[in-house]
Write an enzyme that holds these catalytic residues in place. Structure first.
Site, PDB file in Angstrom:
ATOM      1  N   ASN A 150      66.639   8.585  21.617  1.00  0.00           N
ATOM      2  CA  ASN A 150      67.807   8.303  22.520  1.00  0.00           C
ATOM      3  C   ASN A 150      67.493   6.648  22.166  1.00  0.00           C
ATOM      4  OD1 ASN A 150      68.340   7.020  25.267  1.00  0.00           O
ATOM      5  ND2 ASN A 150      66.768   7.987  26.330  1.00  0.00           N
ATOM      6  N   LYS A 187      68.785   4.251  24.083  1.00  0.00           N
ATOM      7  CA  LYS A 187      69.585   3.490  25.266  1.00  0.00           C
ATOM      8  C   LYS A 187      70.164   2.488  24.585  1.00  0.00           C
ATOM      9  CE  LYS A 187      64.669   4.832  27.038  1.00  0.00           C
ATOM     10  NZ  LYS A 187      63.629   4.884  27.209  1.00  0.00           N
ATOM     11  N   HIS A 227      68.830  11.336  32.703  1.00  0.00           N
ATOM     12  CA  HIS A 227      67.713  10.288  32.194  1.00  0.00           C
ATOM     13  C   HIS A 227      67.014  10.174  33.904  1.00  0.00           C
ATOM     14  CE1 HIS A 227      65.155   8.032  30.371  1.00  0.00           C
ATOM     15  NE2 HIS A 227      64.588   8.375  29.198  1.00  0.00           N
ATOM     16  N   GLU A 239      66.192   7.014  33.751  1.00  0.00           N
ATOM     17  CA  GLU A 239      66.673   5.265  33.850  1.00  0.00           C
ATOM     18  C   GLU A 239      68.011   5.904  34.236  1.00  0.00           C
ATOM     19  OE1 GLU A 239      65.634   4.312  29.650  1.00  0.00           O
ATOM     20  OE2 GLU A 239      63.996   4.001  30.102  1.00  0.00           O
ATOM     21  N   GLU A 289      60.072  14.704  30.804  1.00  0.00           N
ATOM     22  CA  GLU A 289      59.604  13.049  30.985  1.00  0.00           C
ATOM     23  C   GLU A 289      58.699  12.229  31.515  1.00  0.00           C
ATOM     24  OE1 GLU A 289      62.473  11.767  27.586  1.00  0.00           O
ATOM     25  OE2 GLU A 289      63.068  11.398  29.525  1.00  0.00           O
ATOM     26  N   GLY A 304      58.087   4.439  27.877  1.00  0.00           N
ATOM     27  CA  GLY A 304      58.044   3.251  27.417  1.00  0.00           C
ATOM     28  C   GLY A 304      56.666   2.525  27.632  1.00  0.00           C
ATOM     29  N   SER A 362      56.717   7.799  24.936  1.00  0.00           N
ATOM     30  CA  SER A 362      55.778   7.746  24.145  1.00  0.00           C
ATOM     31  C   SER A 362      55.300   8.345  22.918  1.00  0.00           C
ATOM     32  CB  SER A 362      54.470   7.098  25.148  1.00  0.00           C
ATOM     33  OG  SER A 362      54.833   5.595  25.387  1.00  0.00           O
TER      34      SER A 362
HETATM   35  P1  PGA Z   1      60.172   6.139  24.695  1.00  0.00           P
HETATM   36  O1  PGA Z   1      60.957   6.907  25.831  1.00  0.00           O
HETATM   37  O2  PGA Z   1      59.584   7.235  24.052  1.00  0.00           O
HETATM   38  O3  PGA Z   1      60.350   4.489  24.653  1.00  0.00           O
HETATM   39  O4  PGA Z   1      58.417   6.483  26.060  1.00  0.00           O
HETATM   40  C1  PGA Z   1      61.360   8.011  25.772  1.00  0.00           C
HETATM   41  C2  PGA Z   1      62.555   8.231  26.769  1.00  0.00           C
HETATM   42  O5  PGA Z   1      62.776   7.461  27.314  1.00  0.00           O
HETATM   43  O6  PGA Z   1      63.306   9.770  26.584  1.00  0.00           O
END
Ligand code: PGA
Length: 256
Positions: free
Chosen positions: A9, A11, A95, A97, A167, A173, A213
C-alpha cells in the site's frame, strides 16, 4: 491451501517517475517468484501507466479505494469500472486511515465491497482495533462489528473472493508490530467468525493478511502462523529492496 498474498500500500507517496522506477526494480527483483500473489497499490495517478509496465509481470495492480456508484456527479471519486479500465485487479477497502480521516464507516465499506465484487475486483477489506479498544479488551467486539457490518448481505460465493487484512491501528506506521501470537489470535478469531457467518469451507478458503509495520525482519515469523496468509505492507513497500525481501521471505515459508 490458501495462496500467499503480499500487497504494498503506497498510500500518498510516489510521483509517476518514482513509481515507474520502483516497479522497474520490483519487476527485476521478483520476476521469478511463483506461487504467491504480489500486488502493488499506488495512488490513482499512477495506475494506468504502471498497468502498462505490469502486463507481462507476476505483479498485479490494485487501487487504494473506490466509490460505489457506477458513474455520475460525484466530484473527486473513482468507480470500480474505472479501476478495471485502468488495469486494476485488486482494491483496498476500509483502510483505517480512510476510517479515521475520511469518515469511512462499516456501511460505506459494505457498499464499496459490493461494487468491487460486482466488477470482479478482488477486495482487500481492512479491519482492526485502536490501542484504546485493545486496552479496553474490546478487540474481538470491534472486529466482529467491522466484519459483520462490512460483509452484510455478502453471500458465500462472494465472501470466498474477498481478502481480509487485519491491521491493528496501533501497529500502522508506528514501528510497533503486533507479536505473531497477537496477530494469530486475531486471525483465528476472524476465521472462526467467518465460519459462523458462512461455513467452515468458506472460512478456510478466505485469505487473511496481517498489516502494521511489516518488514523483512518480521515477515517470516508472521507467515509461520497458521491463519496468516500474507501481509499488507505500507512503509516497507516503498522500496524495492525491502518489499522484494518481504515477498521472497513470504514465498519461502512452508506451511504445514
Ligand atoms: P505500515 O502500514 O506497514 O507502514 O505500518 C500498513 C498499512 O497501513 O497498510
Amino acid at each position: 491451501m490458501r495462496k500467499t498474498i503480499i500487497a504494498g500500500n503506497w498510500k500518498m507517496y510516489k510521483t509517476i517517475k518514482e513509481g515507474q522506477e520502483l516497479v522497474n526494480a520490483l519487476n527485476r527483483e521478483l520476476y521469478n517468484l511463483q506461487n504467491l500473489d504480489i500486488v502493488v497499490c499506488p495512488p490513482y495517478t499512477l495506475l494506468s501507466c504502471l498497468a502498462d509496465m505490469l502486463t507481462e509481470s507476476n505483479i498485479a495492480l490494485g487501487a487504494q479505494d473506490l466509490f460505489w456508484e457506477e458513474e455520475g456527479a460525484f466530484t473527486g471519486e473513482v468507480s470500480a469500472q474505472m479501476l478495471k479500465d485502468a488495469g486494476c485487479q485488486f482494491v483496498i477497502i476500509g483502510h483505517s486511515e480512510r476510517r479515521q480521516y475520511f469518515a469511512e464507516t462499516n456501511g460505506s465499506v459494505n457498499k464499496k465491497l459490493k461494487a468491487a465484487l460486482k466488477h470482479a475486483l478482488t477486495p482487500i477489506v481492512c479491519i482492526g482495533e485502536t490501542l484504546k479498544e485493545r486496552e479496553a479488551n474490546s478487540t474481538f467486539k470491534v472486529l466482529e462489528g467491522q466484519l459483520t457490518g462490512g460483509l452484510s448481505g455478502i453471500n458465500q460465493e462472494e465472501a470466498a473472493r474477498i481478502v481480509i487484512a487485519y491491521e491493528p491501528v496501533w501497529a500502522i506506521g508506528t514501528g510497533k508490530t503486533a507479536t505473531s501470537a497477537q496477530a494469530e489470535e486475531a486471525h483465528k478469531y476472524i476465521r472462526d467468525l467467518l465460519a459462523k457467518l458462512y461455513d467452515l469451507e468458506t472460512a478456510e478458503s478466505i485469505r487473511l493478511q496481517y498489516g502494521g509495520s511489516v518488514k523483512p525482519e518480521n515477515i517470516s515469523e508472521l507467515m509461520q502462523q497458521p491463519d496468516i496468509d500474507g501481509a499488507l505492507v505500507g512503509g516497507s513497500s516503498l522500496r524495492a529492496d525491502s518489499f522484494g525481501d518481504i515477498a521472497r521471505k513470504a514465498a519461502g515459508v512452508l506451511k504445514s
